[in-house]
Design an enzyme around this catalytic site. Structure first.
Site, PDB file in Angstrom:
ATOM      1  N   SER A 136       6.208 -11.250  14.360  1.00 49.40           N
ATOM      2  CA  SER A 136       5.171 -10.493  15.248  1.00 49.40           C
ATOM      3  C   SER A 136       4.090 -11.802  15.403  1.00 49.40           C
ATOM      4  O   SER A 136       3.450 -12.214  14.240  1.00 49.40           O
ATOM      5  CB  SER A 136       4.596  -9.407  14.773  1.00 49.40           C
ATOM      6  OG  SER A 136       3.642  -8.941  15.599  1.00 49.40           O
ATOM      7  N   LYS A 162       8.194 -11.828  18.586  1.00 52.43           N
ATOM      8  CA  LYS A 162       7.491 -10.738  19.176  1.00 52.43           C
ATOM      9  C   LYS A 162       5.930 -11.298  19.757  1.00 52.43           C
ATOM     10  O   LYS A 162       5.530 -11.811  18.755  1.00 52.43           O
ATOM     11  CB  LYS A 162       7.466  -9.479  18.736  1.00 52.43           C
ATOM     12  CG  LYS A 162       6.313  -8.535  18.870  1.00 52.43           C
ATOM     13  CD  LYS A 162       6.491  -7.257  18.253  1.00 52.43           C
ATOM     14  CE  LYS A 162       5.145  -6.667  17.578  1.00 52.43           C
ATOM     15  NZ  LYS A 162       5.633  -5.361  16.758  1.00 52.43           N
ATOM     16  N   LYS A 164       2.243 -10.598  20.738  1.00 50.48           N
ATOM     17  CA  LYS A 164       0.962  -9.677  21.306  1.00 50.48           C
ATOM     18  C   LYS A 164       0.653  -9.942  22.378  1.00 50.48           C
ATOM     19  O   LYS A 164       0.407 -11.015  22.807  1.00 50.48           O
ATOM     20  CB  LYS A 164       0.166  -9.742  20.016  1.00 50.48           C
ATOM     21  CG  LYS A 164       0.674  -9.218  18.650  1.00 50.48           C
ATOM     22  CD  LYS A 164       0.925  -7.583  18.741  1.00 50.48           C
ATOM     23  CE  LYS A 164       1.015  -7.034  17.316  1.00 50.48           C
ATOM     24  NZ  LYS A 164       1.577  -5.586  17.287  1.00 50.48           N
ATOM     25  N   ASP A 190       4.416  -6.829  22.742  1.00 52.95           N
ATOM     26  CA  ASP A 190       3.672  -5.575  22.069  1.00 52.95           C
ATOM     27  C   ASP A 190       2.217  -5.637  22.546  1.00 52.95           C
ATOM     28  O   ASP A 190       1.694  -6.523  22.336  1.00 52.95           O
ATOM     29  CB  ASP A 190       3.851  -5.712  20.546  1.00 52.95           C
ATOM     30  CG  ASP A 190       3.473  -4.277  19.754  1.00 52.95           C
ATOM     31  OD1 ASP A 190       3.083  -3.477  20.775  1.00 52.95           O
ATOM     32  OD2 ASP A 190       3.172  -4.339  18.728  1.00 52.95           O
ATOM     33  N   GLU A 215       6.965  -3.385  24.101  1.00 50.41           N
ATOM     34  CA  GLU A 215       6.373  -2.118  23.128  1.00 50.41           C
ATOM     35  C   GLU A 215       5.063  -1.587  23.488  1.00 50.41           C
ATOM     36  O   GLU A 215       4.188  -2.367  23.472  1.00 50.41           O
ATOM     37  CB  GLU A 215       6.393  -2.895  21.627  1.00 50.41           C
ATOM     38  CG  GLU A 215       6.224  -2.042  20.572  1.00 50.41           C
ATOM     39  CD  GLU A 215       6.176  -2.887  19.193  1.00 50.41           C
ATOM     40  OE1 GLU A 215       6.707  -3.873  19.091  1.00 50.41           O
ATOM     41  OE2 GLU A 215       5.623  -2.373  18.261  1.00 50.41           O
ATOM     42  N   ASP A 240       5.975   2.610  19.839  1.00 51.48           N
ATOM     43  CA  ASP A 240       5.439   2.586  18.482  1.00 51.48           C
ATOM     44  C   ASP A 240       4.480   3.700  18.292  1.00 51.48           C
ATOM     45  O   ASP A 240       4.920   4.810  17.804  1.00 51.48           O
ATOM     46  CB  ASP A 240       5.092   1.280  18.242  1.00 51.48           C
ATOM     47  CG  ASP A 240       4.381   0.868  16.943  1.00 51.48           C
ATOM     48  OD1 ASP A 240       4.258   1.778  16.177  1.00 51.48           O
ATOM     49  OD2 ASP A 240       3.863  -0.429  16.560  1.00 51.48           O
ATOM     50  N   LYS A 264       8.188   2.853  12.245  1.00 53.33           N
ATOM     51  CA  LYS A 264       7.814   2.607  11.073  1.00 53.33           C
ATOM     52  C   LYS A 264       7.600   3.835  10.272  1.00 53.33           C
ATOM     53  O   LYS A 264       6.790   4.832  10.472  1.00 53.33           O
ATOM     54  CB  LYS A 264       6.097   2.182  11.122  1.00 53.33           C
ATOM     55  CG  LYS A 264       6.009   0.729  12.319  1.00 53.33           C
ATOM     56  CD  LYS A 264       4.654   0.624  12.459  1.00 53.33           C
ATOM     57  CE  LYS A 264       4.530  -0.897  13.465  1.00 53.33           C
ATOM     58  NZ  LYS A 264       3.321  -0.977  13.985  1.00 53.33           N
ATOM     59  N   GLY A 292       6.474  -2.945  11.229  1.00 53.63           N
ATOM     60  CA  GLY A 292       5.770  -3.360  10.099  1.00 53.63           C
ATOM     61  C   GLY A 292       4.291  -3.256  10.148  1.00 53.63           C
ATOM     62  O   GLY A 292       3.823  -2.879  11.249  1.00 53.63           O
TER      63      GLY A 292
END
Ligand code: OSB
Ligand code: MG
Length: 369
Positions: A136, A162, A164, A190, A215, A240, A264, A292
């Site tokens: 991430s 991934k 952000k 995400d 996400e 998420d 998660k 995570g």
């Protein structure tokens, strides 16, 4: 199998991150982690509470988690002992506080499994001995800086990137990463709830880049809005923050709010609830992957075990220890060929290294039962 519990240690550690981690909800430079150590007649068990310093990702935060554990959750454990699998039911009268509950349940499971000589992966139903790893990548100050970071992660072997995103940092970085690293790169984004349904048109621009998923584009409780957005995007929607339980997962799938789930364990109250989500999603043909929370080796060990279940068909945010910390409190998890091995020792299969642990400890409290 009832296990008598003599007490629980709550230990706080300060873990500086190797680089600041910026998301749409804030910047993390150091991880203030609560560790839980249960002492039982079967032996000790460890777990890590995923709650962060501030209630931004979700309503829990580390001081609050320690408080609710001390004042409510630990005192609710029966004095004559309990089966680790029953701890969920014992804690159920207390609403919310899933990250705190998850840590207590995981520590009790670890103690029981260590006593029985069984690994977490075997207990949960792991179907493989290693898992492919994604990473991430936080929001950066510039696109060139992002490209350098992504290049280094790819060189380390990460099989999925991934990014952000947030308004103002979305289409441009995604385009730049696609142009530089090609169409074969497994890429996803995400948003950590940074958009609203009014941004639908803007988000359709991401459909050109062959993303695995987007996400949590919308707010945590925007289940119906996510279903509306999913109808308008070609990019699969993954949830998420919205999924706090197996019941939420079932509702989201039924509504069409997502076609992928980031599981998660901490967010949903533990590994047993996480496995229920895996089972529901698998029954509906919905892929899941393991998220995570910038865990140390203690939390990472359990996540890697979960990520080995058969329905975890996408690479997780199960990165190597050095993506987060220069020195972990356990033997570091190190990528080999883009994968992490699932620990095979009893329980979590890892323990804190006493010296490394003492080095970063900021406080300890013992709660006798
Ligand atoms: O939204 O997945 C998230 C980290 C902290 C809180 C929320 C999230 C994340 C990450 C990093 O994306 C996951 C990891 O590498 O541990
Ligand atoms: Mg997320």
């Amino acid at each position: 199998m009832r296990t008598k519990i003599s007490g629980v240690e709550l230990r706080r550690i300060a873990m500086p991150l190797v680089a600041p981690f910026r998301t749409s909800f804030g910047v993390e430079t150091s991880r203030d982690v609560l560790l839980v150590r249960v002492v039982t007649a079967d032996g000790e068990g460890w777990a890590e509470c995923a709650a962060m310093s501030e209630p931004r990702y979700c309503s829990e935060y580390v001081d609050g988690a320690q408080h609710v554990l001390r004042e409510f959750l630990i005192p609710a454990l029966p004095k004559d002992g309990l089966d680790a699998q029953a701890v969920g039911r014992v804690l159920d009268p207390f609403t919310g506080h899933r990250m705190a509950k998850s840590a207590l349940e995981t520590a009790l499971l670890d103690a029981r499994l260590r006593g029985a000589g069984e690994s977490f992966g075997s207990y949960l139903g792991a179907a493989r001995d290693r898992v492919p790893c994604g990473v991430s990548v936080g929001i950066m100050d510039s696109v060139p800086e992002l490209l350098d970071a992504v290049e280094a992660y790819i060189a380390e072997g990460y099989v999925r990137i991934k990014l952000k995103i947030e308004p103002g940092w979305d289409v441009e970085p995604v385009r730049a990463v696609r142009e530089r690293f090609g169409d074969e790169l497994l890429l996803q984004v995400d948003a950590n709830a940074a958009y609203t349904l009014a941004d639908t048109q803007h988000l359709t621009a991401l459909d050109d880049f062959g993303l695995l998923l987007i996400e949590q584009p919308l707010a945590n409780d925007d289940m119906v809005q996510h279903a509306a957005l999913a109808k308008r995007l070609r990019t699969p929607v993954c949830l998420d923050e919205s999924i706090e339980s197996a019941a939420h997962a079932a509702a989201a799938i039924t509504l069409g709010a997502c076609s992928v789930i980031n599981v998660k364990p901490a967010r949903v109250g533990g590994y047993l609830e996480a496995r229920r989500i895996h089972d529901i999603a698998s029954a509906h043909g919905v892929p899941v992957w393991c998220g995570g929370m910038l865990e140390t080796g203690i939390g990472r060990a359990a996540n890697v075990a979960l990520a080995a279940l058969p329905g975890f068909t996408l690479p997780g945010d199960t990165s190597g220890s050095h993506r987060y910390f220069a020195t972990d409190i356990t033997e570091p998890f190190v990528l080999a060929d883009g994968h992490l091995d699932v620990p095979t020792g009893p329980g979590l299969g890892v323990l804190p290294l006493p010296d490394a642990l003492d080095e970063v400890t900021t406080s300890r409290e013992w709660i006798a039962l």
